[in-house]
Enzyme design. Structure first.
Site, PDB file in Angstrom:
ATOM      1  N   GLY A 120       0.819  -1.214   0.000  1.00 54.54           N
ATOM      2  CA  GLY A 120       0.000   0.000   0.000  1.00 54.54           C
ATOM      3  C   GLY A 120       0.848   1.258   0.000  1.00 54.54           C
ATOM      4  O   GLY A 120       0.512   2.249   0.662  1.00 54.54           O
ATOM      5  N   ALA A 121       1.931   1.260  -0.794  1.00 57.94           N
ATOM      6  CA  ALA A 121       2.925   2.343  -0.728  1.00 57.94           C
ATOM      7  C   ALA A 121       2.643   3.497  -1.667  1.00 57.94           C
ATOM      8  O   ALA A 121       3.470   4.409  -1.767  1.00 57.94           O
ATOM      9  CB  ALA A 121       4.319   1.780  -1.014  1.00 57.94           C
TER      10      ALA A 121
ATOM     11  N   GLY B 201      -1.083   7.655   1.337  1.00 55.87           N
ATOM     12  CA  GLY B 201      -1.167   7.777   2.779  1.00 55.87           C
ATOM     13  C   GLY B 201       0.090   7.373   3.523  1.00 55.87           C
ATOM     14  O   GLY B 201       1.217   7.688   3.145  1.00 55.87           O
TER      15      GLY B 201
ATOM     16  N   SER C 184      -3.980  -0.651  14.418  1.00 54.50           N
ATOM     17  CA  SER C 184      -4.700   0.616  14.473  1.00 54.50           C
ATOM     18  C   SER C 184      -5.128   0.908  15.907  1.00 54.50           C
ATOM     19  O   SER C 184      -5.407  -0.007  16.698  1.00 54.50           O
ATOM     20  CB  SER C 184      -5.939   0.563  13.580  1.00 54.50           C
ATOM     21  OG  SER C 184      -6.765   1.699  13.769  1.00 54.50           O
TER      22      SER C 184
ATOM     23  N   TYR D 210     -13.897  -2.606  10.357  1.00 52.66           N
ATOM     24  CA  TYR D 210     -12.523  -2.135  10.150  1.00 52.66           C
ATOM     25  C   TYR D 210     -11.678  -2.370  11.400  1.00 52.66           C
ATOM     26  O   TYR D 210     -10.564  -2.916  11.326  1.00 52.66           O
ATOM     27  CB  TYR D 210     -12.513  -0.649   9.798  1.00 52.66           C
ATOM     28  CG  TYR D 210     -11.123  -0.057   9.764  1.00 52.66           C
ATOM     29  CD1 TYR D 210     -10.300  -0.234   8.656  1.00 52.66           C
ATOM     30  CD2 TYR D 210     -10.633   0.674  10.859  1.00 52.66           C
ATOM     31  CE1 TYR D 210      -9.015   0.300   8.636  1.00 52.66           C
ATOM     32  CE2 TYR D 210      -9.353   1.210  10.841  1.00 52.66           C
ATOM     33  CZ  TYR D 210      -8.545   1.014   9.728  1.00 52.66           C
ATOM     34  OH  TYR D 210      -7.279   1.538   9.721  1.00 52.66           O
TER      35      TYR D 210
END
Length: 310
Positions: free
Chosen positions: A18-19, A22, A147, A172
């Site tokens: 996911g680079a 964000g 998270s 999530y």
């Protein structure tokens, strides 16, 4: 300035999922400054190319590569790892994730709830495919990104796909709790199977888009957004700062397997520091049951001699 103060990793290879957006983007940018080769693992190859150009314009001599990787498609991961074309891997940052807001539950190609699949199951299977590279590299690290939202959630092992209780924010949070349970269970199993590879769990705190510096054309923050969100700086920070615990977990030689790192101020902002995980994040009974369920759902096991593709 970031915390690392010139730590170099010139001969190392790091993979960040996911680079192209964000926190993952900023982790890749900051890791590139260490001199390492950074592989951007992204579903959208066009965005990955833009991210590499941006990092290259900001980090002199950046060594970057990309590989297409769709964590929501388990059947594609073996080929993605093969396409890396590397014989060692010093660290992987399991960062990619999605947060859906619509009330309708969505699934991936295999029928798994989409946030659980992308945020957790895909990373579980990816770790299995990467295990031969990681365990063959002395001092390698697996950095699992959880998270702050996982603090208030509990995993329902009888409803992992939230078929009976689907609420986007709760789902999530549960997917990220699954990530953290996995990271701590991975530490326990690595101690038995590959003690020279570390599993470290991190979280970025409260990272807001509006407090994040622009990286055009990937993303931009308007003046109005920055002004409106200024009071939030008292308790939150931007995604560039949210990346600091991830980067420190990769580079800091003092960090050891089994630790949790996050922001220092209420767990929401500030410099990275070690935290004491809450009991439900490390519970070995829940983690072992989740591991067993995950191997059944993915056909993968990080410590199996062979990993099937589903």
């Amino acid at each position: 300035m970031t915390w690392q103060n010139g730590i170099r990793a010139d001969d190392k290879i790091f993979l960040v999922t996911g680079a192209s957006a964000g926190i993952g983007y900023f982790a890749a940018e900051q890791l590139a400054a260490s001199g390492a080769t950074v592989v951007l693992a992204c579903r959208d190859t066009a965005k990955a190319e833009v991210a590499m150009r941006l990092i290259g314009s900001r980090v002199e001599g950046a060594r970057l590569r990309q590989v297409r990787m769709d964590l929501s498609d388990l059947s594609s991961l073996a080929e993605a790892v093969e396409n890396l074309g590397i014989d060692r891997l010093d660290a992987v940052v399991l960062n990619a994730g999605i947060l859906l807001s619509e009330p309708e539950r969505r699934t991936d190609r295999q029928g798994h709830e989409l946030m659980f699949a992308t945020n957790y199951l895909g990373h579980f299977a990816l770790t299995a495919h990467l295990a031969p590279l990681l365990t063959a590299t002395a001092g390698s690290r697996i950095v699992t990104v959880g998270s702050f939202a996982a603090r208030s959630e509990r995993l329902d092992l009888d409803d992992l796909h939230c078929e009976h209780d689907y609420r986007p924010k709760r789902t999530y949070g549960r997917s990220k709790l699954a990530q953290m349970l996995f990271g701590f269970e991975l530490d326990r199993r690595l101690r038995a199977h590959a003690p020279h590879t570390a599993s470290i769990v991190v979280h970025p705190g409260g990272a807001l888009d509006a407090l994040t510096p622009s990286r055009r054309p990937l993303f931009a923050t308007s003046i109005a957004q920055r002004i409106y969100s200024s009071p939030a700086r008292l308790v939150l920070h931007g995604k560039h700062a949210g990346a600091h615990p991830l980067v420190r977990a990769v580079l800091d030689p003092e960090i050891v397997s089994g630790q949790l790192w996050g922001p220092a101020v209420f767990g929401l902002r500030g410099r990275p520091q070690q935290e004491n995980p809450l009991p439900h994040m490390t519970d070995p009974t829940t983690a072992a049951a989740l591991w067993t369920a995950s191997t059944a759902l993915t056909g993968a096991d990080p410590f199996a001699r062979t990993t099937k593709t589903r």
